[in-house]
Design an enzyme around this catalytic site. Structure first.
Site, PDB file in Angstrom:
ATOM      1  N   CYS A  30       0.802  -1.234   0.000  1.00  0.00           N
ATOM      2  CA  CYS A  30       0.000   0.000   0.000  1.00  0.00           C
ATOM      3  C   CYS A  30       0.832   1.281   0.000  1.00  0.00           C
ATOM      4  O   CYS A  30       0.303   2.356  -0.308  1.00  0.00           O
ATOM      5  CB  CYS A  30      -0.942   0.010   1.206  1.00  0.00           C
ATOM      6  SG  CYS A  30      -1.866  -1.526   1.407  1.00  0.00           S
ATOM      7  N   HIS A 169      -2.661   7.958   6.359  1.00  0.00           N
ATOM      8  CA  HIS A 169      -2.913   6.720   5.625  1.00  0.00           C
ATOM      9  C   HIS A 169      -4.402   6.389   5.758  1.00  0.00           C
ATOM     10  O   HIS A 169      -5.051   6.031   4.777  1.00  0.00           O
ATOM     11  CB  HIS A 169      -2.039   5.604   6.190  1.00  0.00           C
ATOM     12  CG  HIS A 169      -2.075   4.339   5.395  1.00  0.00           C
ATOM     13  ND1 HIS A 169      -1.754   4.295   4.058  1.00  0.00           N
ATOM     14  CD2 HIS A 169      -2.405   3.063   5.750  1.00  0.00           C
ATOM     15  CE1 HIS A 169      -1.871   3.042   3.618  1.00  0.00           C
ATOM     16  NE2 HIS A 169      -2.263   2.286   4.622  1.00  0.00           N
ATOM     17  N   HIS A 206      -9.539   2.981  -1.105  1.00  0.00           N
ATOM     18  CA  HIS A 206      -8.121   2.662  -0.940  1.00  0.00           C
ATOM     19  C   HIS A 206      -7.553   2.253  -2.296  1.00  0.00           C
ATOM     20  O   HIS A 206      -7.879   1.189  -2.818  1.00  0.00           O
ATOM     21  CB  HIS A 206      -7.984   1.520   0.068  1.00  0.00           C
ATOM     22  CG  HIS A 206      -6.584   1.285   0.543  1.00  0.00           C
ATOM     23  ND1 HIS A 206      -5.470   1.705  -0.153  1.00  0.00           N
ATOM     24  CD2 HIS A 206      -6.104   0.654   1.657  1.00  0.00           C
ATOM     25  CE1 HIS A 206      -4.378   1.344   0.499  1.00  0.00           C
ATOM     26  NE2 HIS A 206      -4.737   0.718   1.591  1.00  0.00           N
TER      27      HIS A 206
END
Length: 288
Positions: A30, A169, A206
């Site tokens: 990620c 995040h 995401h």
């Protein structure tokens, strides 16, 4: 086709445009995209190239850089039960994966000024590290996250109180959000509720490898418009987060950001379940 092999994806751009500098694919899950920005900046500073393209791509909405069962299970464990990303909210139950591509064109500031380029924003500094041993790939290491933020501040040579916003995040997981909040708050250790936070994942989901660059792009646009966009789906704070006794507050409504001639500073975090963390310090470019 060979052009879609992971190992040569970046080289296809070099092939088309006849670029001769280093071309590489970086996969830290990620945090991949923002790690690419970090490494591109280091390459520019070292003189390995005079300009760079760095970014991230997410196609398939949940590939996560691997197709094996272990990768799929890890991603499935953090999916939101209501298909809604709620960063730092009491109802947060996980994240939602999406597709997207973000690419940034990077040059040394002095060279961009010399060439008369339109400068969208300035990367003041960045830092990267790894969690090392932790409780698992879905349980981040708050000490490592604090360290990478402080290292970025040190590299930027700025007072942390100059930072007025951090794009987190912020995946909307009940466990991950409090850990990230704790790490960021521990880094500041300053006056109460002076720095806004939010997460673009509440807007677009995401984007995995592209997520960090998407957050960076959000902040550059926010600086240009002198406006902090709202982090969506924030109604009631996560009970594991003590906002009142912290340096941070969630930007839950559109608000003006600084004066027209004020230099703005912000941070962008991206943490991968690989354990690789990166934090970037941005500066507004109104002087240029």
């Amino acid at each position: 086709e060979t052009g879609s092999w992971h190992g040569i994806l970046a080289s296809r751009i070099s092939y088309i445009f006849n670029f001769r500098g280093p071309a590489m694919v970086i996969d830290t899950a990620c945090s991949s995209g923002l790690v690419c920005v970090h490494e591109a900046c280091r390459a520019l500073q070292a003189g390995d190239c005079s300009m760079a393209i760095a970014g991230g791509i997410s196609v398939g909405g949940g590939g996560g850089g691997g197709t094996d069962d272990e990768s799929t299970d890890a991603l499935g464990a953090v999916l939101a039960s209501d298909s809604t990303v709620r960063p730092f909210d009491k109802k947060s139950s996980g994240t939602v994966f999406g597709e997207g591509c973000v690419a940034l064109f990077l040059k040394p500031l002095s060279k961009a000024v010399e060439d008369g380029d339109f400068i969208h924003g300035i990367i003041r500094a960045s830092a990267a590290n790894n969690d090392g041993a932790s409780n698992g790939i879905t349980a981040p290491n708050p000490v490592a996250q604090t360290d990478v933020i402080c290292k970025a501040w040190e590299n930027a040579q700025i007072d942390p109180q100059m930072i007025s916003y951090v794009e987190t995040h912020g995946t909307g997981t009940l466990l991950g959000d409090p850990i990230e909040f704790k790490a960021l708050n521990n880094a500041f250790r300053k006056k109460k509720q002076f720095c806004g936070i939010g997460s673009v994942k509440s807007n677009v989901g995401h984007l995995i490898a592209a997520s960090g660059c998407c957050g960076l792009m959000k902040i550059v646009l926010a600086m240009q418009h002198r406006t902090l966009p709202a982090s969506l789906n924030f109604e009631e704070p996560n009970p594991h987060i003590d906002f009142l006794d912290s340096s941070l507050y969630v930007v839950d409504q559109i608000s003006k950001w600084g004066s027209d001639d004020e230099t703005l500073y912000a941070g962008v975090s991206s943490f991968g379940f690989s354990g690789t963390n990166v934090h970037v310090i941005l500066e507004s470019a109104e002087k240029y």
